[in-house]
Design a protein around this motif. Structure first.
Motif, PDB file in Angstrom:
ATOM      1  N   ALA A  52       3.392   8.913  -2.244  1.00 15.54           N
ATOM      2  CA  ALA A  52       2.409   8.200  -1.416  1.00 15.54           C
ATOM      3  C   ALA A  52       3.003   7.839  -0.054  1.00 15.54           C
ATOM      4  O   ALA A  52       2.323   7.945   0.976  1.00 15.54           O
ATOM      5  N   ARG A 151       0.290  -1.565  -3.255  1.00 15.84           N
ATOM      6  CA  ARG A 151      -0.918  -1.131  -3.956  1.00 15.84           C
ATOM      7  C   ARG A 151      -1.702  -0.165  -3.059  1.00 15.84           C
ATOM      8  O   ARG A 151      -1.383   0.016  -1.890  1.00 15.84           O
ATOM      9  N   GLU A 152      -2.759   0.390  -3.616  1.00 11.67           N
ATOM     10  CA  GLU A 152      -3.586   1.353  -2.891  1.00 11.67           C
ATOM     11  C   GLU A 152      -4.079   0.789  -1.554  1.00 11.67           C
ATOM     12  O   GLU A 152      -4.069   1.479  -0.530  1.00 11.67           O
ATOM     13  N   ARG A 156      -3.623   2.261   2.283  1.00  3.26           N
ATOM     14  CA  ARG A 156      -4.788   2.483   3.141  1.00  3.26           C
ATOM     15  C   ARG A 156      -4.595   1.789   4.494  1.00  3.26           C
ATOM     16  O   ARG A 156      -4.856   2.381   5.546  1.00  3.26           O
TER      17      ARG A 156
END
Length: 168
Positions: A52, A151-152, A156
């Motif tokens: 990621a 976290r996601e 973002r």
């Protein structure tokens, strides 16, 4: 134009050290880092974080007390290549009377005016003011809760900041 820097702290964003000590977060693995002065340090890392991070449009750089040790202990678990790191030298843990975190000045100096994002669990308003006053480029100081780590939504936010730099 070169990609912005992404300064990575380990303890907090990558190692959610403040999570419940008896409950390793889902998706994380445990490593034990030997310490000369005490029992081994328990570190929780999520191997999914490496891909990621690499998918983001940044040049990655360690900004952690682990310094070069992050390449030995942390990077292999995450699948990251050897990364440059901010050498904090003798400035480790030296409190400043103005409330600015001891890492902040070294990070701004390392960036040298380049745009950057910095993920850490110990930033404050004093750090944001210092960066605004001493850094000529765009900067994002992104706080990560040390109980849950990256976290996601954090990824973002980082992607949106980098995209905003490309669009301008």
């Amino acid at each position: 134009m070169s990609r912005p820097l992404l300064f990575l702290d380990v303890d907090g964003p990558l190692n959610p050290y403040a999570a419940q000590p008896e409950r390793r977060p889902e998706g994380y693995t445990t490593i034990r880092v030997p310490l000369a002065s005490r029992r081994p340090l328990r570190v929780w890392l999520n191997p999914a974080h490496g891909p990621a991070l690499l998918a983001l449009d940044y040049e990655l750089c360690w900004a952690t007390t682990w310094m070069a040790g992050a390449n030995h202990w942390i990077a292999p678990v995450l699948g990251l290549p050897e990364l440059p790191y901010v050498d904090f030298g003798a400035g480790l843990f030296v409190d400043r009377p103005d409330g600015v975190h001891w890492k902040t000045g070294a990070i701004v100096a390392y960036a040298g005016g380049r745009p950057f994002a910095w993920v850490d669990d110990e930033q404050s308003t004093a750090d944001a003011v210092f960066v605004a006053d001493h850094h000529s480029g765009p900067a994002l100081l992104h706080h990560v809760d040390p109980r849950i780590g990256l976290r996601e939504g954090d990824f973002r936010t980082l992607a949106e900041f980098a995209a905003g730099l490309s669009a301008s």
